[in-house]
Scaffold this motif. Structure first.
Motif, PDB file in Angstrom:
ATOM      1  N   PHE A  32       0.857  -1.050   0.055  1.00 37.18           N
ATOM      2  CA  PHE A  32      -0.007   0.094   0.054  1.00 37.18           C
ATOM      3  C   PHE A  32       0.922   1.230  -0.018  1.00 37.18           C
ATOM      4  N   LEU A  33       1.638   1.255   0.768  1.00 38.44           N
ATOM      5  CA  LEU A  33       2.515   2.508   1.100  1.00 38.44           C
ATOM      6  C   LEU A  33       3.445   2.697  -0.222  1.00 38.44           C
ATOM      7  N   SER A  34       4.029   1.773  -0.767  1.00 37.02           N
ATOM      8  CA  SER A  34       5.057   1.726  -1.863  1.00 37.02           C
ATOM      9  C   SER A  34       3.968   2.307  -3.064  1.00 37.02           C
ATOM     10  N   GLU A  35       2.676   1.774  -3.161  1.00 35.25           N
ATOM     11  CA  GLU A  35       2.143   2.455  -4.241  1.00 35.25           C
ATOM     12  C   GLU A  35       1.529   4.004  -4.042  1.00 35.25           C
ATOM     13  N   GLN A  36       1.722   4.455  -2.953  1.00 38.34           N
ATOM     14  CA  GLN A  36       1.534   5.809  -2.460  1.00 38.34           C
ATOM     15  C   GLN A  36       2.469   6.516  -2.689  1.00 38.34           C
ATOM     16  N   GLY A  37       3.831   6.163  -3.102  1.00 35.93           N
ATOM     17  CA  GLY A  37       4.789   6.685  -3.434  1.00 35.93           C
ATOM     18  C   GLY A  37       5.842   6.678  -1.900  1.00 35.93           C
ATOM     19  N   PHE A  38       5.603   6.169  -0.902  1.00 30.51           N
ATOM     20  CA  PHE A  38       6.563   5.837  -0.045  1.00 30.51           C
ATOM     21  C   PHE A  38       7.788   5.006  -0.158  1.00 30.51           C
ATOM     22  N   LEU A  39       8.881   5.704   0.276  1.00 31.25           N
ATOM     23  CA  LEU A  39      10.012   4.696   0.142  1.00 31.25           C
ATOM     24  C   LEU A  39      10.364   4.118   1.444  1.00 31.25           C
ATOM     25  N   GLU A  40      10.875   2.867   1.499  1.00 36.87           N
ATOM     26  CA  GLU A  40      11.308   2.157   2.766  1.00 36.87           C
ATOM     27  C   GLU A  40      12.598   2.605   2.777  1.00 36.87           C
ATOM     28  N   ILE A  41      13.190   3.096   3.707  1.00 34.69           N
ATOM     29  CA  ILE A  41      14.269   3.582   4.184  1.00 34.69           C
ATOM     30  C   ILE A  41      14.959   3.251   5.432  1.00 34.69           C
ATOM     31  N   GLU A  42      16.092   2.388   5.685  1.00 35.92           N
ATOM     32  CA  GLU A  42      16.486   1.967   6.773  1.00 35.92           C
ATOM     33  C   GLU A  42      17.179   3.186   7.561  1.00 35.92           C
ATOM     34  N   THR A  43      17.002   3.230   8.861  1.00 38.17           N
ATOM     35  CA  THR A  43      17.704   4.403   9.956  1.00 38.17           C
ATOM     36  C   THR A  43      18.702   3.471  10.577  1.00 38.17           C
ATOM     37  N   PRO A  44      19.597   4.059  11.143  1.00 39.49           N
ATOM     38  CA  PRO A  44      20.539   3.239  12.078  1.00 39.49           C
ATOM     39  C   PRO A  44      20.084   2.861  13.493  1.00 39.49           C
TER      40      PRO A  44
END
Ligand code: ASP
Length: 580
Positions: A153-165
Motif C-alpha cells: 500500500f505505502l509503496s503504491e502511494q509513493g512511500f520509500l522504505e528507508i533504513e535508519t541506524p
C-alpha cells in the motif's frame, strides 16, 4: 528428494499418484493390523497408513516413530474409508511404500496441539516447539501478511522504505534508552533507538518526502503485561502535509489492511478531541464498542448531602437494563474493585431503578422522586443503574473510565468481531509533572503546537502553557492505541522555544539536538507523520489480547529471553576491551 508435496496439499484429485512427503510425527495410532501416522508440517496434516499384513517391517518401523520425529514417507495417495471432514486432507491417506526416519526426537516437554498443556515460560523456552503449533504459526503468518500489505500500500502511494541506524544517540520518547558501549571510543555509548523519530524528520529535510520503515524500536520500560522491550513499528513521515493529509492517508492504510487481510470494511473514523475523550470516557483511547458515556448528575448537587455537595467533582455512568444483576453482592464486589489501590477510588454510590422502587446507597439523603428525576435527566429509568464516583477531577475521570470498562467486561457488554476506530486529536502539548516540577512533552519534543495555540508558547503562566494543544493524533481501535503521530516543528526558533519549556538549557538542547535544529536552518519543509505498533495492529485485528503471540521470539515479563537466556553476564575480557 525430500518431498513432492507438502502435508496440506493432497486431495481426492491426487488419488492414485505416487508422492513423497516429509514432516513431523503429530501422532501415531496402532490398530492391530493397521498403523497410522499423522504427518504435520507448516501447511497441514496428512495421514500415513501402514498395513501389517502387506509389509510387517515397514509397519514396525512406523511404530518406532515417536512424537515429533522427522520422517520422510513415499507412497500412493488413496481414498480413505473413514474420512475426516475436519481436515482439508481428510478424504485421503498415503499408503506408505517406504519410510525414512530423518531425525529422532526426545519426548516434547508439552503437547504440540492447538490447546497445549505447556505454561507460558515453558513454551517460551522451547519456542521452536511452540511455533510448530497452529495458533502460533497462524499468527506469525498473519503478521507477515500485514507487513507485506503495508509495504504494498505505502509503496503504491509513493512511500520509500528507508533504513535508519540502530546505533544512535538517545531520542527521547518518554522511556529509558538501552545503551551500547563503544569499543572504539572508550567511555562513550550508543543508544538503541526508541523510534527513528529524528532520522525520519531529517529524511524530510533530505527531500525524501514520503518515508516509511517497518522497524524495531527499543524502550527500557518497566514491563507491563502488554509491553515488550523491543517491538516493531510501521514508522511513517510525509513532507508538505497538514494534519488532514496524514489522517486521510493512514485511515486509508488501515482500511486497506482490514479489507485485504480480513475482508472487513471499517466504519467511519469519528474524530474526538482529547478533552472530549477524557470528559466522556475517562480515557484517551476510549473503547467505542459500547456506550456508557459519563453523566454529570448536577441534579443531585446542593441537596444537603455533604459527600456530594462538597465533592470537587462527580460523574456517573448509566448501565442500561441490567438493574437486576446489581445485587448487593455485585455492588459490594464492584465497590471493593474500585477501592483497590490500582484504581484508588474512596467508594462508589449507586442508584438502582428496580421494579419495586428505587434502591440506592444515598436513599437516606434524597427522596425517591428526587432520584427518579435526577435519573431521568441523564437518561436512566426503570431497569437501569447509575454508578457514581466523587473526588478530584482527574482521579474521578480515570477511575470511572476503569469502572466503565470493568462493568462492560463483567456483564459482557463488549461485542466481539466489531471494530470501532476513531481518531483522538488535539492532545495537550505539555504535561506538568508535580514530582519533578517541570513540563514533559506529552507526545515528544518535536511535536508542533496547533497554529491557533502558537501564541501561548510565549507565556510563562503554567495554566496557559498547559492549555496549549498539540497537532498530535492517535488512531484508536476498540480501546487500543494502534498508532500516534503529529505535525512536527520545522523551525529552529520554535524548536528552541519548545526545548526551553521542557526545561532544557540552551547548551543541553544544542548538545543533544543541534543536528536537527541545524537541519531546520537548511530548508526544512513542513512535515508530519505517524507510527503504528505492528504487533498491536495484528493483535487488535485478530481480537487477541496479547502482542506477544505475534512476536516470534518474545521476552517474558522480566524482559528475559527464556530460550537463549538473555540478558546474561559477559566475559571479564570482553568488559575490559570495552573499557568498563
Ligand atoms: N515516534 C513516535 C512514536 O514512536 C511516532 C511519531 O510521532 O511519528 O510514538
Amino acid at each position: 528428494m525430500y518431498r513432492t508435496h507438502d502435508c496440506g496439499a493432497l486431495r481426492m484429485e491426487h488419488v492414485g499418484q505416487e508422492v513423497t512427503l516429509a514432516g513431523w510425527v503429530q501422532a501415531t495410532r496402532n490398530l492391530g493390523g493397521l498403523s497410522f501416522i499423522d504427518l504435520r508440517d507448516r501447511y497441514g496434516i496428512t495421514q500415513l497408513s501402514f498395513n501389517m499384513e502387506v509389509n510387517p517391517e515397514l509397519c514396525q518401523e512406523a511404530r518406532r516413530c515417536g512424537r515429533e520425529y522427522v520422517v520422510r514417507a513415499q507412497g500412493i495417495v488413496r481414498e480413505r474409508t473413514s474420512k475426516n471432514p475436519n481436515r482439508p486432507t481428510g478424504d485421503i491417506e498415503i499408503e506408505v511404500k517406504s519410510l525414512d526416519i530423518l531425525n529422532a526426537s526426545v519426548v516434547p516437554p508439552f503437547t504440540i496441539e492447538d490447546d497445549t498443556d505447556g505454561g507460558d515460560e515453558l513454551r517460551m523456552k522451547y519456542r521452536y516447539l511452540d511455533i510448530r503449533r497452529t495458533p502460533v504459526r497462524e499468527k506469525l503468518i498473519f503478521r507477515h501478511k500485514i507487513a507485506l500489505e503495508t509495504r504494498k500500500f505505502l509503496s503504491e502511494q509513493g512511500f520509500l522504505e528507508i533504513e535508519t541506524p540502530y546505533l544512535i544517540k538517545s531520542t527521547p520518547e518518554g522511556a529509558r534508552d538501552f545503551i551500547v558501549p563503544s569499543r572504539m571510543n572508550p567511555g562513550q555509548w550508543y543508544a538503541l533507538p526508541q523510534s527513528p523519530q529524528t532520522f525520519k524528520q531529517i529524511l524530510m529535510v533530505g527531500g525524501m518526502d514520503r518515508y516509511f520503515q517497518i522497524v524495531r524500536c527499543f524502550r527500557d520500560e518497566d514491563l507491563r503485561a502488554d509491553r515488550q522491550p523491543e517491538f516493531t513499528q510501521i514508522d511513517c513521515e510525509m513532507a508538505f502535509v497538514e494534519r488532514e493529509d496524514v489522517l486521510q492517508t493512514f485511515e486509508s492504510l488501515m482500511r486497506y489492511l482490514f479489507r485485504q487481510t480480513l475482508g472487513i470494511e471499517l466504519p467511519e473514523f469519528p474524530r474526538m478531541s482529547y478533552d472530549e475523550a477524557m470528559a466522556s470516557y475517562g480515557s484517551d483511547k476510549p473503547d467505542l464498542r459500547f456506550d456508557m458515556k459519563f453523566v454529570a448528575l448536577d441534579g443531585l448537587r446542593g441537596g444537603g448531602f455533604q459527600v456530594i455537595d462538597n465533592a470537587p467533582f462527580m460523574r456517573g455512568i448509566v448501565v442500561k437494563g441490567l438493574e437486576e444483576k446489581f445485587t448487593n453482592k455485585e455492588i459490594n464486589d464492584l465497590t471493593d474493585w474500585v477501592k483497590r489501590p490500582q484504581i484508588g477510588a474512596k467508594g462508589m454510590m449507586y442508584v438502582r431503578y428496580s421494579p419495586d422502587g428505587v434502591k440506592s446507597s444515598i436513599l437516606k439523603f434524597y427522596s425517591e422522586e428526587k432520584l427518579v428525576e435526577a435519573g431521568k435527566a441523564v437518561g436512566a429509568g426503570p431497569g437501569d443503574v447509575i454508578l457514581i464516583l466523587t473526588g478530584e477531577k482527574d482521579a474521578v475521570l480515570k477511575q470511572l473510565g476503569d469502572l466503565r470498562l470493568e462493568v462492560a467486561r463483567r456483564f459482557e457488554l463488549i461485542p466481539t468481531s466489531v471494530f470501532k476506530p476513531l481518531w483522538v486529536l488535539d492532545f495537550p502539548l505539555l504535561e506538568w509533572d508535580e514530582e519533578s516540577g517541570r513540563f514533559f512533552a506529552m507526545h515528544h519534543p518535536f511535536t508542533s503546537p496547533l497554529p491557533q495555540d502558537m501564541h501561548k508558547m510565549e507565556s510563562s503562566d503554567r495554566e496557559t502553557l498547559s492549555s496549549i494543544r498539540a497537532a498530535a493524533y492517535d488512531m484508536v481501535i476498540n480501546g487500543a492505541e494502534l498508532g500516534g503521530g503529529s505535525i512536527r516543528i520545522h523551525d529552529r526558533t520554535l524548536q528552541e522555544k519548545n526545548f526551553e519549556l521542557l526545561g532544557f538549557s540552551k547548551e543541553e538542547a544544542e548538545h543533544q539536538f543541534g543536528f536537527l535544529m541545524g537541519a531546520f536552518e537548511q530548508g526544512a519543509p513542513p512535515h508530519g507523520g505517524i507510527a503504528f505498533g505492528l504487533d498491536r495492529v495484528c493483535a487488535i485485528m485478530q481480537g487477541s489480547t496479547s502482542i506477544r503471540d505475534y512476536i516470534a521470539f518474545p521476552k517474558n515479563n522480566q524482559g528475559r529471553d527464556m530460550m537463549i537466556d538473555a540478558p546474561s553476564e559477559i566475559d571479564p575480557k570482553q568488559l575490559k576491551e570495552l573499557g568498563i
